[in-house]
Each structure stands twice: as structure tokens, then as C-alpha cells.
Scaffold this motif. Structure first.
Motif, mmCIF file in Angstrom:
data_model
loop_
_atom_site.group_PDB
_atom_site.id
_atom_site.type_symbol
_atom_site.label_atom_id
_atom_site.label_comp_id
_atom_site.label_asym_id
_atom_site.label_seq_id
_atom_site.Cartn_x
_atom_site.Cartn_y
_atom_site.Cartn_z
ATOM 1 N N THR A 176 0.481 -1.469 0.096
ATOM 2 C CA THR A 176 -0.139 0.298 -0.235
ATOM 3 C C THR A 176 0.675 0.810 0.441
ATOM 4 O O THR A 176 1.954 1.206 0.243
ATOM 5 C CB THR A 176 -1.184 0.368 1.438
ATOM 6 O OG1 THR A 176 -0.258 0.205 2.307
ATOM 7 C CG2 THR A 176 -1.976 -1.201 1.433
ATOM 8 N N ASP A 221 -22.400 -5.510 2.880
ATOM 9 C CA ASP A 221 -20.493 -5.341 2.643
ATOM 10 C C ASP A 221 -20.360 -4.565 3.772
ATOM 11 O O ASP A 221 -19.109 -4.827 4.467
ATOM 12 C CB ASP A 221 -20.814 -4.749 1.724
ATOM 13 C CG ASP A 221 -20.376 -5.545 0.520
ATOM 14 O OD1 ASP A 221 -19.747 -6.418 0.317
ATOM 15 O OD2 ASP A 221 -20.501 -4.882 -0.294
ATOM 16 N N GLU A 222 -20.814 -4.122 5.068
ATOM 17 C CA GLU A 222 -21.233 -3.073 6.202
ATOM 18 C C GLU A 222 -21.692 -4.414 6.963
ATOM 19 O O GLU A 222 -22.726 -4.803 7.096
ATOM 20 C CB GLU A 222 -21.766 -1.827 6.289
ATOM 21 C CG GLU A 222 -21.609 -0.851 4.903
ATOM 22 C CD GLU A 222 -21.753 -0.322 4.322
ATOM 23 O OE1 GLU A 222 -23.266 0.260 5.749
ATOM 24 O OE2 GLU A 222 -22.039 1.106 4.340
ATOM 25 N N LYS A 229 -6.277 -9.000 8.549
ATOM 26 C CA LYS A 229 -5.145 -8.401 8.417
ATOM 27 C C LYS A 229 -4.571 -8.994 9.509
ATOM 28 O O LYS A 229 -5.031 -9.344 10.555
ATOM 29 C CB LYS A 229 -5.156 -7.098 9.326
ATOM 30 C CG LYS A 229 -5.362 -5.738 7.268
ATOM 31 C CD LYS A 229 -5.273 -4.542 8.195
ATOM 32 C CE LYS A 229 -5.796 -3.250 7.005
ATOM 33 N NZ LYS A 229 -5.672 -2.393 7.009
ATOM 34 N N ASN A 268 -14.023 -3.250 12.971
ATOM 35 C CA ASN A 268 -13.567 -2.439 11.722
ATOM 36 C C ASN A 268 -13.424 -3.826 10.540
ATOM 37 O O ASN A 268 -12.954 -4.047 10.233
ATOM 38 C CB ASN A 268 -12.196 -2.132 11.525
ATOM 39 C CG ASN A 268 -12.064 -0.687 10.625
ATOM 40 O OD1 ASN A 268 -12.505 -1.226 9.826
ATOM 41 N ND2 ASN A 268 -10.333 -0.642 10.180
ATOM 42 N N GLN A 303 -12.675 -3.060 7.602
ATOM 43 C CA GLN A 303 -11.890 -2.357 6.241
ATOM 44 C C GLN A 303 -10.238 -3.528 6.781
ATOM 45 O O GLN A 303 -9.214 -3.784 6.137
ATOM 46 C CB GLN A 303 -10.738 -1.457 6.681
ATOM 47 C CG GLN A 303 -12.262 -0.025 6.511
ATOM 48 C CD GLN A 303 -12.445 0.002 4.919
ATOM 49 O OE1 GLN A 303 -11.592 -0.089 3.750
ATOM 50 N NE2 GLN A 303 -13.948 0.077 4.547
ATOM 51 N N ASP A 304 -10.490 -4.385 8.175
ATOM 52 C CA ASP A 304 -9.811 -5.086 8.272
ATOM 53 C C ASP A 304 -9.920 -6.710 7.478
ATOM 54 O O ASP A 304 -9.193 -7.521 8.117
ATOM 55 C CB ASP A 304 -9.667 -5.750 10.261
ATOM 56 C CG ASP A 304 -9.447 -4.312 10.803
ATOM 57 O OD1 ASP A 304 -8.717 -4.014 9.554
ATOM 58 O OD2 ASP A 304 -9.388 -3.908 11.801
ATOM 59 N N HIS A 320 -10.528 -8.578 4.017
ATOM 60 C CA HIS A 320 -10.819 -8.014 2.542
ATOM 61 C C HIS A 320 -11.190 -9.257 2.070
ATOM 62 O O HIS A 320 -11.223 -10.655 1.764
ATOM 63 C CB HIS A 320 -9.199 -7.911 2.001
ATOM 64 C CG HIS A 320 -8.782 -7.236 0.567
ATOM 65 N ND1 HIS A 320 -9.524 -7.362 -0.593
ATOM 66 C CD2 HIS A 320 -9.156 -5.754 0.207
ATOM 67 C CE1 HIS A 320 -9.119 -6.786 -1.865
ATOM 68 N NE2 HIS A 320 -9.191 -5.698 -0.938
#
Length: 384
Positions: A68, A105-106, A174, A189, A191-192, A194
């Protein structure tokens, strides 16, 4: 001492599944990804400069590495016992329909599957397959119970009265979030997590008859499924020898990858702290594919080792990985096909077993190789 290497695919990669395949009998060969540790180990071993016949090389991986703008991130398989929870809205239109919960997705936070409380009157009229659970039988895993005290909770083991399960998290987590999971902390979170960072590409193979518009009757047509890693994503693995930057053949049909040494791997030092169980551990997370012999007297493999029967409370897993097999097209006999435990499998214990390895303890040359390649690596955690 193991050294880490990034493995960047230069083209598509092809790793065929273990299902028997012959162009004359079946026209479709599926693929599997990520590859098994042995496939990546052999690619790295091909560029070592040491004596390959005498040195016992140790290996671990492969995992996923993402580049990233802020640095590199280590991604690992998501634990199989996690469920997404969302706060129920007063507006009924904002509450998804139950048949579409997998499309969300949320979510607000994650909770963990819990072993059923068989002493509860709720389960007195419910049968679990065999209608009764024998002694040392695994307890079914169910969603966490709803508390009567709060609308919203923060514990991974209970739900609030106003929280409902809305699906499963994405398949990769992650490394930093996995560390919090092993400590028994909550995850909030999205975002952790994928999706699989690769696309599938179908490769047709067609062989025509000479001077004809007809496909050959045998070996004339079949397809294979390859994968193409998305931009910024690589495989990463460690081996206890020094390699220079080089191009290796990885997988089938001569596809290649660039191997580059890494100075360090983010979060790996913290991950290694969970490889030995402590006195308060009651949960195990499988980091690499394992091989669990369900009966010490038989060569039958499943999800749970037979030697854990008295210590194991329950587990959450997925369909096994079938790998290996024999082929009439190979001159050298291959390994027999076995059912491997998928990474991300979670075991819950009543007490930590004396034998903590998921691999069989029998004296076998192939199993010794599996240990050198760190099949069945376990991270020990806490279930609160």
C-alpha cells in the motif's frame, strides 16, 4: 533462521486441484489457490545454491502480502467461527431481508460461534444427527445467545437485544486484527477484512485434426482454470536459506514468479508469540493446512485429530482440501490423496491436550517433510 521472500506472479498461475483429470474423460480441470506449501517450497528450493539432498530446509507459508502507499500488510485466512453483527434499524426498509444477508458489506462488529449449552431446556427436544451426543462427542457450534441486559453489547460471545447476525466476514484478515482476535478482543473495522485478491481466468486447450475442422477425439479439448493476482498483492513465504532475487517456475505449465528477499515481515514477530500455548489458552487457530488423523489405528483423515477427543469441546471449519493423488501419466508414483484441514479452522478445548500438534505422530517420511514445511501450524488464543 528463516528469511522472508516476496513472490510476485509475472503471469497467471495455475495450480490444479486434486480431482482426477484426463482430457479424454473430463473436459474441465478446476484450480486451487492459494497453493499448498509444498508447491511454493519446491519453487524456492529450485534456486537454492546449497546441497538440496542433504540439507533439511525449513519453510512456512505461503501467505498474502499487500503493498500500500503506507507500507506492506500481511493478510491471513479469516477464522471460521466469526459472524458479522449489525444493529437493527427502526426503519424496516433499512433492515436487509434474511435471504440476502450474505450480500451485506457493512457490519457493526464481529461475534464468535459458541458451543451449545446442552444443559439448557432449549435443546432438550433437539437432536444432533445421531439423536444423542456420546461422551467426548463434539458439541455443535451455534450463534452467540442474546443477553437480556443490553440492546448493544461489546463481547464476542453474546449479542444485544437489538443486534442481529447479518453474514460472515470476508475470507482474509489483517495480521493485526488476527492478533486482537487471539487475545479475545472485539473486532469492529470491516476494513480489516478483504475478498480474495485474485481473478479467475479460464484457459481452453484445443487440438484439431490435421486438415480438418474437427477436434481430436482424445486429448482434443479441455479447459483449465488459472488465477491472476490483483495489482499490489503477492505471496510471501519464509525458508531458512539465503536466496538472491530470481525468477522461478511456480505451478503448472511453466508460469513464473519473481522472488525477492524482504528485510522483515510486518506483525510476524507478534504472530510468533501465539505459537506456544499458555495456561489460559482455550482456543486454537490453524494458520497453515493441517492433516488430522481421526483414528490412530487407521489412515483416515478429517477435521479433528483422534488424540484430541477427550480434550476437544468443539470446532468450526470448512470443507477439507483434497490434495495429492496418483496418476497413470507420471512415471514416479505420487503421494496418496489426503484430506487436509483448511487454514482458518478454529478448535475450542476443555483443556489443552498433551499432544498439541494437529499432525499425526507416527514415524513416516512424508509426515516428517510436512513438519519441516510447517504444515498444521497452530496459533493459540483465548475465548472469553
Amino acid at each position: 533462521m528463516k528469511k522472508w521472500y516476496a513472490i510476485e506472479a509475472l503471469d497467471v498461475l495455475l495450480f490444479r486441484e486434486a480431482k482426477p483429470f484426463s482430457p479424454g474423460e473430463g473436459a474441465w480441470a478446476k484450480g486451487m489457490f492459494p497453493p499448498m506449501p509444498t508447491a511454493v517450497f519446491q519453487a524456492l528450493r529450485s534456486v537454492t545454491k546449497t546441497d538440496k539432498t542433504t540439507e533439511k530446509l525449513e519453510f512456512i507459508g505461503p501467505f498474502l502480502l499487500r503493498e500500500t502507499s503506507t507500507g506492506e500488510e500481511l493478510w491471513l485466512p479469516t477464522p471460521k467461527d466469526l459472524l458479522c453483527v449489525k444493529e437493527r434499524s427502526n426503519n424496516l426498509d433499512e433492515n436487509p431481508e434474511y435471504d440476502k444477508i450474505e450480500e451485506l458489506d457493512e457490519w457493526s462488529r464481529l461475534v464468535c460461534l459458541q458451543p451449545s449449552d446442552l444443559s439448557s431446556p432449549i435443546w432438550k427436544d433437539v437432536c444432533f444427527g445421531s439423536a444423542s451426543l456420546e461422551e467426548n462427542h463434539l458439541v455443535p457450534m451455534i450463534p452467540p445467545p442474546i443477553t437480556d441486559n443490553a440492546d448493544i453489547c461489546d463481547s464476542p460471545s453474546v449479542r444485544g437485544k437489538n443486534e442481529w447476525i447479518c453474514g460472515r466476514p470476508k475470507p482474509w484478515i489483517k495480521a493485526g486484527a488476527l492478533i486482537r482476535y487471539l487475545k479475545g478482543e472485539g473486532l469492529h473495522n470491516p476494513q480489516d477484512f478483504h475478498d480474495d485478491p485474485w481473478s479467475v481466468q479460464v484457459l481452453p486447450h484445443i487440438q484439431m485434426q490435421t486438415n480438418q475442422r474437427q477436434v481430436l477425439n482424445e486429448d482434443g479439448y479441455f479447459t483449465e482454470v488459472a488465477v491472476r493476482l490483483h495489482t499490489g498483492w503477492k505471496l510471501v513465504a519464509a525458508i531458512n536459506t539465503t536466496l538472491e532475487s530470481s525468477v522461478v517456475r511456480l505451478g503448472g505449465e511453466g508460469h513464473r514468479a519473481l522472488v525477492s528477499p524482504l528485510e522483515s515481515l510486518p506483525d510476524w514477530d507478534a504472530i510468533e508469540e501465539f505459537m506456544q500455548p499458555s495456561s489460559d489458552c482455550n482456543k486454537a487457530y490453524l494458520l497453515t493446512p493441517g492433516l488430522a488423523q481421526t483414528d490412530p489405528e487407521k489412515f483416515v483423515y478429517g477435521i479433528c485429530p483422534g488424540v484430541w477427543r477427550e480434550s476437544l469441546l468443539s470446532c468450526a471449519s470448512d470443507r477439507p482440501i483434497l490434495w495429492g493423488g496418483k496418476s497413470k501419466h507420471t512415471a514416479t508414483p505420487m503421494l496418496p490423496q489426503r484430506a487436509f484441514v483448511p487454514p482458518g479452522t478454529v478448535y475450542l478445548f476443555k483443556q489443552i491436550p498433551k499432544e498439541t500438534s494437529v499432525l499425526p505422530s507416527i514415524n513416516d517420511g512424508v509426515l516428517a517433510i510436512f513438519k519441516y514445511l510447517n504444515y498444521g501450524t497452530i496459533l493459540w488464543g483465548i475465548r472469553k
